[in-house]
Structure formats: C-alpha cells, structure tokens
Design an enzyme around this catalytic site. Structure first.
Site, PDB file in Angstrom:
ATOM      1  N   HIS A 166       0.808  -1.217   0.000  1.00  0.00           N
ATOM      2  CA  HIS A 166       0.000   0.000   0.000  1.00  0.00           C
ATOM      3  C   HIS A 166       0.844   1.272   0.000  1.00  0.00           C
ATOM      4  CE1 HIS A 166      -3.651   2.121  -0.273  1.00  0.00           C
ATOM      5  NE2 HIS A 166      -3.233   2.931   0.659  1.00  0.00           N
TER       6      HIS A 166
ATOM      7  N   TYR B 257       1.700   5.145  -2.524  1.00  0.00           N
ATOM      8  CA  TYR B 257       1.983   6.536  -2.151  1.00  0.00           C
ATOM      9  C   TYR B 257       3.385   6.941  -2.576  1.00  0.00           C
ATOM     10  CZ  TYR B 257      -2.380   6.405   0.319  1.00  0.00           C
ATOM     11  OH  TYR B 257      -3.703   6.278   0.613  1.00  0.00           O
TER      12      TYR B 257
ATOM     13  N   HIS C 136      -9.173   0.888 -11.313  1.00  0.00           N
ATOM     14  CA  HIS C 136      -8.790   1.838 -10.258  1.00  0.00           C
ATOM     15  C   HIS C 136      -7.315   2.204 -10.370  1.00  0.00           C
ATOM     16  CE1 HIS C 136      -8.314   3.768  -6.406  1.00  0.00           C
ATOM     17  NE2 HIS C 136      -7.389   2.884  -6.087  1.00  0.00           N
ATOM     18  N   PHE C 137      -6.419   1.202 -10.445  1.00  0.00           N
ATOM     19  CA  PHE C 137      -5.015   1.623 -10.425  1.00  0.00           C
ATOM     20  C   PHE C 137      -4.540   2.119 -11.785  1.00  0.00           C
ATOM     21  CE2 PHE C 137      -4.399  -3.130 -10.294  1.00  0.00           C
ATOM     22  CZ  PHE C 137      -3.805  -3.282 -11.535  1.00  0.00           C
ATOM     23  N   HIS C 138      -5.331   1.886 -12.831  1.00  0.00           N
ATOM     24  CA  HIS C 138      -4.949   2.532 -14.086  1.00  0.00           C
ATOM     25  C   HIS C 138      -5.315   4.016 -14.103  1.00  0.00           C
ATOM     26  CE1 HIS C 138      -3.966  -1.450 -15.684  1.00  0.00           C
ATOM     27  NE2 HIS C 138      -3.260  -0.801 -16.584  1.00  0.00           N
TER      28      HIS C 138
ATOM     29  N   ARG D 142      -9.929  -9.952 -12.426  1.00  0.00           N
ATOM     30  CA  ARG D 142      -8.679  -9.359 -12.880  1.00  0.00           C
ATOM     31  C   ARG D 142      -7.670 -10.466 -13.171  1.00  0.00           C
ATOM     32  NH1 ARG D 142      -5.501  -6.846  -7.645  1.00  0.00           N
ATOM     33  NH2 ARG D 142      -3.941  -6.362  -9.212  1.00  0.00           N
ATOM     34  N   ARG D 143      -6.546 -10.120 -13.802  1.00  0.00           N
ATOM     35  CA  ARG D 143      -5.405 -11.029 -13.960  1.00  0.00           C
ATOM     36  C   ARG D 143      -5.810 -12.373 -14.528  1.00  0.00           C
ATOM     37  NH1 ARG D 143      -1.809 -10.403  -8.507  1.00  0.00           N
ATOM     38  NH2 ARG D 143      -0.648  -8.670  -9.334  1.00  0.00           N
TER      39      ARG D 143
END
Lengths: 161, 552
Positions: free
Chosen positions: B219, B223, B370-372, B435-436
C-alpha cells in the site's frame, strides 16, 4: 502555521464526513454483522483431502433450511464442481485450498473469498433468486487460472411442486 | 559547468532506464488488451499471457516508476540544494547499478518463464531463486540511492542552519523515508522467507505472513508513486501557471500525514482472507481512510493556487480563473488531466477500502481500472508533464513549440485511451469480471458471455483503449529520444529550466516541528506496531506453512 478560513471549513467538513462514515461502517459490521469472508480455523495444507470436512466435500444439511457447503479448491478447479442449493436456504461456505492461493467468487453476489492454503475460509450467504450461478477464481493461480470454475444451481422446489 | 553535468548525468541515467521499461511494459499492455478482449484468443506458447502480464506489472509499476522518481528527485535536489558531494553522487550511482543488476536478474528469469508469478509474487507460487535475489538487490539499490538524496538534504541543512529547507528537498526526504520504511516488509518476506525457500534451504513457507509482509509494503508503494507527482504539483505547477505555492507549511504537513498514515493499513488489501481477525481488519480500514485528510489538503491547495494565479492574470467572477490556465502547455495540461482522473480515482479508493463494499470489487477488473486511473493516469501523466521539461533540462537541448504540440497529442491520446479502458474495467468489475485472467468464456457460461455483450460492460473496450494507449506510449518514447539525443542544443536564452515556485508568503516560516523527522518516523513506527503486532504474532504461531508450487 496559517490555515486559510475556507481550508478550515473544507477540512472540517472532510473530517466530520470521515468520522460519520467510519461510525456507519462500524455499525453495519459489528452491530448488524455484515463482515466480508474470513475464518480462524487452520488445516494442514498437505493433507486436505484426508481432513474433515474436506474428506467428504459437498452440500450438507445442518438445520432446517440451513446448509454447509464444504469445498476444496485446487489448480485448476473445485471439488465438487457443481452444487444444487435450495432457494432461500442459508448456506455456509467452508472452503480451503490444497495447493496455491485461489479465490471462490460468485459474480454479482457478495461471495468473494480469498483462499489461503492452511486456512479455512467461511462465508454465509442466502440465494434469493433461482437459476444458474457461475463460480470462478479471481486470484491468479497458474497457467490454467482462466479455466478454473464451478457451477451452482439454485433450485426453486416450491415452484416445481 | 562540469559538476552540474555530473549530477544531471546520474538523473538522466535513471530517466533513460525508466523509459526503456516504459517501452517494454506498454507493448505488453497492448498484448494483454488484445487477449482480454478476445481479439487474439491465444498468444504463442513462448509468449504466455501470464508471462506478459508479469512483465507488464514489473516493468511499469516497479521499474518505470522507481527509476523515473529517482531521476526526477536527483535532478531536483541538485537544482534546489546545489551540487552533490562526490560521496553522495557515488552512492547514487552505486544504488543505480545495484538496481540494474537486480533488474536484469529478475527480468531474465521472467522472460525465461521461470517466474510467471506476477508482480505480487504470492507464495506458495515458487519462482526461480534468481527472481527473489534480483528483487532483494533492487530494493537494496533503491535504499542506497534514497539515502544518498537524504544525506544531501541534511548536509545542506547543516550548512544553512538559519534558512528554511527547500520544499522540494523536504518532499524528497519524506518520500524516501516512506519508501525505506515500507520496503522493510517486502525485504523481510523476500530475504527471510522466499530466498531460503526457493534455494531449498527450507521446504515450507508461512503464506499468510508472507502476504501480510507484502501488503505492509504494497500500500505505501502506491503513495511512493504518488508523492513525487504531488511534489511536482506543489513545487513546480504554480510556477508554470504564473502563480505561487499556496502554503509551504501545509504542503510539508500533508507529506508528513502521508508518511504516518500510509503504512499501518495493508490489511485493507486482505479483507477477504481468513486468519486475520475482523477487529484488526477494521482498525486498519479506519487508519486507511485517514489519508482523506492530506488528500483534501492537496486538492484545496491545487485549486487555490490555480485561482490565485488566474486572478493575478486579471480573471474576474467566481470561476473566471478557469479560463486563465495554460491549457496549451503540455507541462501543465498533462498533470492537470491527471488531477481530473484523480478525483474519481480517489473516490474509488475509498470504495475499495470500505470493508463490506470490497466484497463486490475485490480482485475484479474494477481494481485494475482503479489503479490505471491512479498510477496509470494521475501519476504517469504528471511524469509525462515532467519529462517534457526535465529531459531537455538535463541534456541541454531545446523544447520547441512543435514538440509541445506533439506532446499535447500524446497526452490527449493517453487520456482518451485510459478513459475508455478504465471506465469499462470499473463497470465490468461490478459485474464480477475477474482481474489477472487470460481470455475466457468459462465454457460459454452465460454470465461470462455477458462481459462481451454489454454497452459499457464489454471487454472489447479493453483492446480499443489499450491501442490508443499504445500509440500514445510509442509517441512518448519517440519524443523522449528526440529530446534526449536529437533536438538542437539550446543557446543560453533557450535553456529549459527546472520550474521551482516561490511561496505565496515567504516570510512565514514553517513550524520547526515539521522538520523533526525522528518524531514523525517514531509516530509512524508506533502506529505500525499497534496495527500489526498482535495479528503478526498470531500468524507466526498459528498459520500453517506450505510447500511451494510451480503451476505455470
């Protein structure tokens, strides 16, 4: 350190919203009992098929309209690979993996369990719609990951009679 | 100016390495999109989907980001605090080469098919020991370079006891402290668990402990990507738009809050798994949500500096300043589009961590969407904006108007491609698409077939978006090469500078307490111990160990 008046309002609003949100989540979790899948039982991951209840996987009645579904996940499938569940019955899924990390996921329901070898995952769910449900693995487990699935048929006995 | 070019050469080495992996990683991204959408149903056997996926994740999420960040940081600490000492520069290079050696070891094992374990490498999937040893060397290399930058900051501070430290340097220290503390987790699982196990010195591995140590790192890793983008937003963007830093002290405080609240939160990635008590999951969920505060501070700061810059240029009315922003300048436009992506991305992040809501989205395409839009849009588009001035700044070449126009085309292509792909991913995730996972209809199951027939929830949008992203990335690579090697050498008045903004109120000194790093790291450690001690002790005593498997 000078903080602009509007920024104080903005952060104050944000902080209050955050606290309200956490309290709401806490009540739904610990008062109403809405928890994601979990479980504290452990098992020897190299002897799953010899350890109860996984020596006899399948759906077992545990009470009036209550069942336990004991399932083993493996690369790349589940044992059993099909379940028939009565409509409206409360089902407790009890699942473990006999090799790598898998998941037991029923799309469009809240059943989404991460299966860590050595641990037994549990989740209670009541199917409110009859019909066919696909179960799949959404945690990468190897070359055949995209083939890993099973089926659940939710049967409406009342309408058949 | 030989000394200047020495520091900039180090920064450039990192940036060039970053773009090599950007090139490799985005080609893999196109292949994945094509497979997932069913355009190519099966890749040739030597180019298995999961090998491509591992290369995509490792190249972009780990190698591109980290190398880019270090290049940006070294250039910035040189700019704001002067030449590195010979020792510090040597340490910077030492870290660079350690990272390169580690990278080669890991990438070769992945390409050889001995480590198709994805960039999360969850045990008991067991890769070649070279993969884990490569990872460990890479982490150690990043520490060496990171410590070098921090040493430069503290040397500067010693030599300028009466002055306020440069905001950029402060942010570099905050980000590196976050990174080093976070990496302790992944280093522990790789060095103490995975290396001995993959070498056959131990035959079993504690899986839950390993996953927990990974997410202790996983996590704050996000950041670590984000904070350098924030550094650009806080330090450089006001200058580009003709404004000033809204509040130097609050910018520093927001970095401290990120440092404190980003590590004791890893369980929100493990909400669906057994072996972790519900109370502990909930505590870490609550700590995760604290990140809302520094995020709101940053949002406020950005818009406040936009507004004051606009008003300085004569904007009137409540929203007149919107029209005064330099949208035609790719150095601003790119991170600005990234900020717009970050608004839904932040909301999505709150959904992901919200305990019960995670059941619907966990490990579905939602998370990929989301992370894209977080790292793949907000962060990377900030990095694009940086590239357009940083590369000519480092190489002493010009950045012409026509390059700027091509740059705008590049970032618009990226934004459109990402919007199409990530919107479909989010919606598909709500319908349960995993996913994946390579192309699959699950034996023509009606539930899975629906994922190819939706108006929005349709996996065909993935190759469409991926294709636009691929075009954009190839253009980016071309522009990088042009700015690095081909553009004309800049004359003295054409020189591209590193934009460093002034504070709105330079007379206002940041509180001394903000520079008490031992205090902040101490608070961070206390929170980590509170959030992790009991559950980790429990795992050490109760979680069964498992042998390794190679299932690919």
């Amino acid at each position: 350190m000078h903080i602009h008046r509007y920024e104080k309002y903005w952060l104050g609003f944000g902080f209050c919203a955050l606290v309200a949100f956490i309290i709401f989540m806490f009540i739904t979790a610990f008062v109403n009992g809405h928890h994601p899948s979990g479980g504290s039982e452990v098992i020897d991951p190299t002897h799953v098929e010899k350890t109860p209840p996984f020596d006899n996987p399948g759906l077992h009645q545990t009470g009036e309209n209550e069942y336990e579904a004991d399932i083993v996940a493996m690369a790349f499938g589940y044992k059993p690979n099909k379940l028939e569940i009565p409509l409206g019955a409360k089902v407790k899924f009890v699942i473990t993996s006999q090799d790598v990390v898998h998941s037991f996921t029923i799309p469009q329901t809240t059943v989404n369990m991460e299966l860590v070898p050595g641990h037994i995952g549990t989740k209670e769910y009541t199917f409110k719609k009859p019909g066919h449900y696909l179960v799949l693995c959404n945690e990468y487990c190897g070359a055949g990951h995209q083939m890993m699935k099973m089926e659940i048929e939710v049967l409406d006995h009342a309408s058949k009679k | 100016m030989l000394a200047k070019s020495k520091d900039n050469r180090l920064a450039f080495a990192f940036i060039a390495t970053a773009f090599l992996f950007f090139f490799i990683g985005t080609i893999c991204g196109l292949l994945q999109g094509l497979v997932r959408g069913g355009v190519i149903k099966q890749l040739p056997y030597w180019l298995d989907y999961y090998k491509v996926l591992t290369t995509h994740g490792v190249s972009l999420a780990l190698l591109f980001t980290t190398n880019f960040i270090y290049g940006f940081f070294f250039a910035g600490v040189h700019k704001t605090m002067g030449n590195l000492s010979a020792k510090v520069r040597a340490a910077g290079w030492g870290g660079f080469w350690l990272m390169i050696i580690g990278t080669i070891m890991a990438v070769v094992t992945v390409l050889a098919g001995d480590a198709s374990v994805l960039y999360t490498f969850y045990a008991p999937l067991k890769a070649s020991p070279f993969f884990y040893i490569g990872l460990a060397l890479w982490v150690i290399g990043s520490w060496v370079s990171g410590i070098a930058m921090m040493a430069h900051y503290f040397q500067w501070k010693k030599q300028h006891p009466q002055e306020t430290t440069p905001l950029f340097g402060y942010m570099v220290v905050g980000t590196n402290l976050l990174w080093i503390t976070a990496c302790l987790g992944v280093a522990a699982t790789v060095v103490l668990q995975m290396i001995p196990w993959s070498l056959g010195m131990t035959d079993k591995i504690n899986i839950l402990l390993s996953r927990t140590l990974f997410w202790y790192f996983g996590h704050p890793l996000v950041y670590f990507w984000l904070l350098p983008a924030y550094a650009y937003w806080y330090v450089s963007i006001p200058k580009l738009i003709g404004g000033k830093i809204f509040s130097d002290s609050l910018a520093r405080l927001s970095f401290i809050l990120f440092l404190i609240f980003s590590i004791p939160v890893g369980f929100h990635h493990q909400l669906m798994e057994p072996g972790i008590g519900e109370g502990w999951k909930f505590i870490q969920v609550s700590l995760t949500l604290m990140v809302v505060i520094p995020s709101l501070m940053t949002a406020f700061s950005m818009f406040a500096s936009f507004e004051s810059a606009g008003r300085r240029k004569g904007a009137t009315g409540l929203f007149g300043w919107w029209k005064k922003l330099p949208y035609g300048d790719v150095r601003f436009l790119s991170p600005f589009l990234g900020m717009l992506f970050f608004i839904p991305a932040g909301i999505g992040g709150i959904i992901n961590t919200s305990y019960q809501l995670d059941e619907i989205v966990h490990n579905t395409l939602w998370v990929v969407g989301h992370f894209h839009i977080t790292v793949g849009a907000a962060v990377v588009m900030s990095f694009f904006g940086i590239t357009y001035w940083l590369v000519p700044h480092l190489t002493g070449r010009t950045f012409s108007k026509s390059m700027n126009r091509l740059g705008i085309l590049q970032v618009v292509l990226w934004a459109v491609g990402m919007f199409i792909m990530s919107t479909a991913m989010h919606v598909l995730g709500l319908y349960g698409a995993p996913r994946r996972t390579a192309y699959s209809t699950y034996g023509n199951d009606p539930v899975a077939l629906d994922w190819f027939h939706g108006l929005v929830a349709n996996q065909l949008y993935l190759p469409i978006g991926a294709f636009l992203l691929f075009l954009s990335s190839m253009l980016m690579v071309y522009l990088f090469i042009h700015l690095a090697f081909l553009a004309p050498k800049a004359t003295a008045d054409e020189r591209v500078d590193f934009p460093i903004s002034e504070a709105e109120h330079p007379e206002e000194k940041p509180p001394v307490i903000l520079d008490k790093w031992k205090l902040w790291v101490g608070i961070c450690v206390v929170l980590i111990l509170l959030a992790y001690s009991v559950p980790v002790m429990d795992m050490l005593h109760h979680s069964p160990a498992s042998p390794g498997y190679r299932t690919w």
